[in-house]
Design a protein around this motif. Structure first.
Motif, PDB file in Angstrom:
ATOM      1  N   GLY A   1       0.978  -1.254   0.022  1.00 57.50           N
ATOM      2  CA  GLY A   1      -0.001  -0.088   0.007  1.00 57.50           C
ATOM      3  C   GLY A   1       0.833   1.067   0.153  1.00 57.50           C
ATOM      4  O   GLY A   1       0.443   2.230  -0.793  1.00 57.50           O
ATOM      5  N   LEU A   2       1.956   1.317   0.634  1.00 57.50           N
ATOM      6  CA  LEU A   2       2.807   2.351   0.832  1.00 57.50           C
ATOM      7  C   LEU A   2       3.549   2.709  -0.414  1.00 57.50           C
ATOM      8  O   LEU A   2       3.586   3.816  -0.855  1.00 57.50           O
ATOM      9  CB  LEU A   2       3.908   2.091   1.798  1.00 57.50           C
ATOM     10  N   TRP A   3       3.784   1.674  -1.022  1.00 57.86           N
ATOM     11  CA  TRP A   3       4.528   1.583  -2.569  1.00 57.86           C
ATOM     12  C   TRP A   3       3.357   2.362  -3.373  1.00 57.86           C
ATOM     13  O   TRP A   3       3.648   3.085  -4.352  1.00 57.86           O
ATOM     14  CB  TRP A   3       4.929   0.456  -3.059  1.00 57.86           C
ATOM     15  N   ILE A   4       2.140   1.724  -3.432  1.00 58.66           N
ATOM     16  CA  ILE A   4       1.224   2.269  -4.333  1.00 58.66           C
ATOM     17  C   ILE A   4       0.770   3.836  -4.131  1.00 58.66           C
ATOM     18  O   ILE A   4       0.751   4.420  -4.994  1.00 58.66           O
ATOM     19  CB  ILE A   4      -0.011   1.488  -4.380  1.00 58.66           C
ATOM     20  N   SER A   5       0.743   4.331  -2.814  1.00 59.30           N
ATOM     21  CA  SER A   5       0.517   5.423  -2.561  1.00 59.30           C
ATOM     22  C   SER A   5       1.720   6.350  -3.188  1.00 59.30           C
ATOM     23  O   SER A   5       1.350   7.673  -3.332  1.00 59.30           O
ATOM     24  CB  SER A   5       0.477   5.722  -0.856  1.00 59.30           C
ATOM     25  N   ILE A   6       2.864   6.074  -2.877  1.00 52.51           N
ATOM     26  CA  ILE A   6       4.003   6.990  -3.329  1.00 52.51           C
ATOM     27  C   ILE A   6       3.959   6.930  -4.967  1.00 52.51           C
ATOM     28  O   ILE A   6       4.408   8.039  -5.623  1.00 52.51           O
ATOM     29  CB  ILE A   6       5.341   6.325  -2.709  1.00 52.51           C
ATOM     30  N   THR A   7       3.603   5.861  -5.680  1.00 55.35           N
ATOM     31  CA  THR A   7       3.998   5.676  -6.994  1.00 55.35           C
ATOM     32  C   THR A   7       2.722   5.900  -8.026  1.00 55.35           C
ATOM     33  O   THR A   7       2.960   6.036  -9.101  1.00 55.35           O
ATOM     34  CB  THR A   7       4.775   4.214  -7.618  1.00 55.35           C
ATOM     35  N   SER A   8       1.504   6.260  -7.475  1.00 51.79           N
ATOM     36  CA  SER A   8       0.124   6.203  -8.377  1.00 51.79           C
ATOM     37  C   SER A   8      -0.545   7.460  -7.719  1.00 51.79           C
ATOM     38  O   SER A   8      -0.397   8.108  -6.658  1.00 51.79           O
ATOM     39  CB  SER A   8      -0.408   5.370  -8.436  1.00 51.79           C
ATOM     40  N   ASN A   9      -1.588   7.718  -8.352  1.00 55.61           N
ATOM     41  CA  ASN A   9      -2.591   8.795  -7.886  1.00 55.61           C
ATOM     42  C   ASN A   9      -3.541   8.148  -6.962  1.00 55.61           C
ATOM     43  O   ASN A   9      -4.619   8.918  -6.490  1.00 55.61           O
ATOM     44  CB  ASN A   9      -3.199   9.529  -8.859  1.00 55.61           C
ATOM     45  N   LYS A  10      -3.400   7.022  -6.759  1.00 53.05           N
ATOM     46  CA  LYS A  10      -4.434   6.393  -5.811  1.00 53.05           C
ATOM     47  C   LYS A  10      -3.748   6.183  -4.495  1.00 53.05           C
ATOM     48  O   LYS A  10      -2.504   6.006  -4.344  1.00 53.05           O
ATOM     49  CB  LYS A  10      -4.715   4.932  -6.510  1.00 53.05           C
ATOM     50  N   LYS A  11      -4.553   6.207  -3.262  1.00 55.98           N
ATOM     51  CA  LYS A  11      -3.901   6.065  -2.106  1.00 55.98           C
ATOM     52  C   LYS A  11      -4.496   4.930  -1.389  1.00 55.98           C
ATOM     53  O   LYS A  11      -5.563   4.542  -1.295  1.00 55.98           O
ATOM     54  CB  LYS A  11      -4.504   7.374  -1.293  1.00 55.98           C
ATOM     55  N   VAL A  12      -3.626   4.212  -0.609  1.00 59.01           N
ATOM     56  CA  VAL A  12      -3.835   2.988   0.234  1.00 59.01           C
ATOM     57  C   VAL A  12      -3.779   3.437   1.619  1.00 59.01           C
ATOM     58  O   VAL A  12      -2.620   3.868   2.065  1.00 59.01           O
ATOM     59  CB  VAL A  12      -2.849   1.731   0.088  1.00 59.01           C
ATOM     60  N   MET A  13      -4.850   3.120   2.503  1.00 56.56           N
ATOM     61  CA  MET A  13      -4.694   3.490   4.039  1.00 56.56           C
ATOM     62  C   MET A  13      -4.683   2.236   4.727  1.00 56.56           C
ATOM     63  O   MET A  13      -5.648   1.282   4.618  1.00 56.56           O
ATOM     64  CB  MET A  13      -5.890   4.241   4.285  1.00 56.56           C
ATOM     65  N   THR A  14      -3.719   1.968   5.554  1.00 59.60           N
ATOM     66  CA  THR A  14      -3.546   0.872   6.667  1.00 59.60           C
ATOM     67  C   THR A  14      -2.984   1.565   7.961  1.00 59.60           C
ATOM     68  O   THR A  14      -3.220   2.725   8.186  1.00 59.60           O
ATOM     69  CB  THR A  14      -2.640   0.102   6.118  1.00 59.60           C
ATOM     70  N   GLY A  15      -2.547   0.786   8.834  1.00 61.73           N
ATOM     71  CA  GLY A  15      -2.182   1.453   9.922  1.00 61.73           C
ATOM     72  C   GLY A  15      -2.856   0.831  11.230  1.00 61.73           C
ATOM     73  O   GLY A  15      -4.222   0.827  11.114  1.00 61.73           O
ATOM     74  N   VAL A  16      -2.292   1.072  12.417  1.00 66.70           N
ATOM     75  CA  VAL A  16      -3.049   0.888  13.699  1.00 66.70           C
ATOM     76  C   VAL A  16      -3.927   2.347  14.082  1.00 66.70           C
ATOM     77  O   VAL A  16      -3.659   3.391  13.744  1.00 66.70           O
ATOM     78  CB  VAL A  16      -2.116   1.032  14.973  1.00 66.70           C
ATOM     79  N   ILE A  17      -5.149   1.906  14.415  1.00 72.05           N
ATOM     80  CA  ILE A  17      -6.035   3.034  14.642  1.00 72.05           C
ATOM     81  C   ILE A  17      -6.067   3.509  16.226  1.00 72.05           C
ATOM     82  O   ILE A  17      -5.331   2.966  16.863  1.00 72.05           O
ATOM     83  CB  ILE A  17      -7.472   2.529  14.627  1.00 72.05           C
ATOM     84  N   SER A  18      -6.488   4.792  16.288  1.00 72.03           N
ATOM     85  CA  SER A  18      -6.497   5.341  17.618  1.00 72.03           C
ATOM     86  C   SER A  18      -7.855   5.337  18.292  1.00 72.03           C
ATOM     87  O   SER A  18      -8.874   5.163  17.565  1.00 72.03           O
ATOM     88  CB  SER A  18      -5.875   6.850  17.414  1.00 72.03           C
ATOM     89  N   HIS A  19      -8.042   5.259  19.401  1.00 76.03           N
ATOM     90  CA  HIS A  19      -9.087   5.275  20.260  1.00 76.03           C
ATOM     91  C   HIS A  19      -9.342   6.566  21.113  1.00 76.03           C
ATOM     92  O   HIS A  19      -8.524   6.813  21.801  1.00 76.03           O
ATOM     93  CB  HIS A  19      -9.329   4.217  21.177  1.00 76.03           C
ATOM     94  N   GLN A  20     -10.454   7.113  21.111  1.00 81.67           N
ATOM     95  CA  GLN A  20     -10.655   8.532  21.579  1.00 81.67           C
ATOM     96  C   GLN A  20     -12.219   8.461  22.167  1.00 81.67           C
ATOM     97  O   GLN A  20     -13.282   7.870  21.613  1.00 81.67           O
ATOM     98  CB  GLN A  20     -10.585   9.700  20.873  1.00 81.67           C
ATOM     99  N   ALA A  21     -12.586   9.165  23.296  1.00 81.27           N
ATOM    100  CA  ALA A  21     -13.655   9.168  24.038  1.00 81.27           C
ATOM    101  C   ALA A  21     -14.806   9.818  22.738  1.00 81.27           C
ATOM    102  O   ALA A  21     -15.903   9.483  22.875  1.00 81.27           O
ATOM    103  CB  ALA A  21     -13.797   9.777  25.117  1.00 81.27           C
ATOM    104  N   THR A  22     -14.323  10.755  22.070  1.00 80.91           N
ATOM    105  CA  THR A  22     -15.177  11.650  21.009  1.00 80.91           C
ATOM    106  C   THR A  22     -15.641  10.698  19.915  1.00 80.91           C
ATOM    107  O   THR A  22     -16.921  10.930  19.586  1.00 80.91           O
ATOM    108  CB  THR A  22     -14.172  12.598  20.334  1.00 80.91           C
ATOM    109  N   ASP A  23     -14.815   9.581  19.442  1.00 82.31           N
ATOM    110  CA  ASP A  23     -15.405   8.594  18.766  1.00 82.31           C
ATOM    111  C   ASP A  23     -16.513   7.633  19.287  1.00 82.31           C
ATOM    112  O   ASP A  23     -17.353   7.503  18.722  1.00 82.31           O
ATOM    113  CB  ASP A  23     -14.342   7.733  18.304  1.00 82.31           C
ATOM    114  N   ILE A  24     -16.535   7.220  20.643  1.00 83.53           N
ATOM    115  CA  ILE A  24     -17.344   6.543  21.338  1.00 83.53           C
ATOM    116  C   ILE A  24     -18.643   7.503  21.468  1.00 83.53           C
ATOM    117  O   ILE A  24     -19.669   7.207  21.088  1.00 83.53           O
ATOM    118  CB  ILE A  24     -17.111   6.272  22.803  1.00 83.53           C
ATOM    119  N   LEU A  25     -18.434   8.702  21.612  1.00 86.79           N
ATOM    120  CA  LEU A  25     -19.558   9.763  21.903  1.00 86.79           C
ATOM    121  C   LEU A  25     -20.003   9.867  20.519  1.00 86.79           C
ATOM    122  O   LEU A  25     -21.302   9.846  20.301  1.00 86.79           O
ATOM    123  CB  LEU A  25     -19.235  11.100  22.323  1.00 86.79           C
ATOM    124  N   PHE A  26     -19.564   9.801  19.398  1.00 85.05           N
ATOM    125  CA  PHE A  26     -20.049   9.995  17.968  1.00 85.05           C
ATOM    126  C   PHE A  26     -20.920   8.837  17.485  1.00 85.05           C
ATOM    127  O   PHE A  26     -22.053   8.962  17.252  1.00 85.05           O
ATOM    128  CB  PHE A  26     -18.940  10.039  17.202  1.00 85.05           C
TER     129      PHE A  26
END
Length: 317
Positions: free
Chosen positions: A249-274
């Protein structure tokens, strides 16, 4: 108190319900009497140390954390002297982040953690299954900045993260297509998908349709083959990506006009409230496949690990 404890990595049977010491809240913590929790991929993967790399964080030979469980719904039993946001008797739900420990009758949590008052219109077990898939899907949907009218494809639309992703993308105004098996078409339609693709009959990479966002919630797609189904400047979300997919995904994001999102997510009280607000507005519904008692935790893990669950596996404590 009762808790499901494990002292070695391995199959579901390493989980044993035992009596352990009841925790005492610190000045900034609430003591929660847990009514319900759930079995998520993070729980069973850590239980069996899959991938092996988790051992470098959570214990090389044996687990440092003895009680799994990351989501909860319950009632505040006591509060530390500095707690301002919650009071004894409040019904709350949320996520323990990396602390785990929800497979127990009691759990202490900081009041500024990922905790919010439970929506009154759902049960404890329904509230408990929301935070894992809900926060994961919300993290990536916000990161992708999904807008009204965009075409979004959700692969694994009947699972914990996928069912949340379908509903959240709809709440953000997208036109959503879900991908699932024949058995789950009715479920995915019922949670708001505009269209459903049965992957046993149709390969979405070959049907000529293109999308602004492709959200793979279950790590089943071929990244390279799926790129042609992305519009120009499209985004691919790989919420369950391993190391190889992250690098790809990192390679695709660097070499093209398309983006790949991965990675560790974060947790916040605002998300639980939403998520709470969406539930109260009937825009987000919990999806529960099976419910087990805490004493059946090994059986629940065995079922969840098969990868065929519809939505979530709830645990009543």
């Amino acid at each position: 108190m009762k808790a499901a404890v494990y002292t070695q990595y391995g199959p579901p049977e390493v989980l044993k319900v035992k009596q352990v010491e009841k925790p005492i809240p610190k000045n900034n913590e609430i003591l929660l009497r847990i009514k319900a929790t759930a079995v998520n991929s993070g729980d069973w993967r850590l239980r069996k140390a899959d991938p092996f790399a988790v051992r470098f964080i959570f214990g090389l030979i044996k687990p440092k954390i003895k009680i799994l469980g990351t989501v909860f719904s319950g009632q505040v039993e006591s509060v530390g002297k500095d707690v301002k946001n919650f009071k004894v008797g409040d019904f709350v739900f949320g996520h323990t982040d990396m602390r785990f420990g929800a497979y127990a009758e009691y759990k202490c949590l900081p009041e500024n953690g990922s905790v919010a008052l439970k929506p009154a219109n759902i049960s404890h077990k329904e509230a408990a299954v929301i935070p894992f898939g809900g926060v994961t899907a919300l993290h990536f949907i916000k990161k992708a900045k999904i807008k009204p009218g965009q075409k979004v494809l959700v692969v694994g639309a009947s699972g914990s993260v996928g069912s949340a992703a379908v509903q959240l993308a709809k709440a953000f105004g997208a036109n959503v297509t879900g991908v699932c098996s024949s058995a789950n078409i009715a479920l995915v339609n019922s949670i708001g998908a505009d269209k459903v693709i049965d992957y046993t009959k149709v390969d979405f990479t070959k049907n000529g349709e293109t999308y602004d966002v492709i959200f793979d919630a279950v790590k089943t797609i071929s990244v390279s083959r799926s790129l042609k189904s992305l519009n120009k400047n499209g985004i691919m979300i790989l919420s369950a990506a391993g190391i190889s997919e992250m690098l790809q995904g990192l390679w695709i994001s660097i070499t093209s006009n398309k983006k790949v999102m991965t990675g560790v997510i974060s947790h916040q009280a605002t998300d639980i409230l939403f998520l709470k607000e969406l539930i109260e507005a009937n825009k987000l519904k919990p999806v529960i496949d099976r419910t087990y008692a805490l004493e059946q935790i090994a059986e629940a893990h065995a079922y969840a690990e098969k990868g065929h669950k519809r939505g979530n596996v709830a645990i009543e404590v």
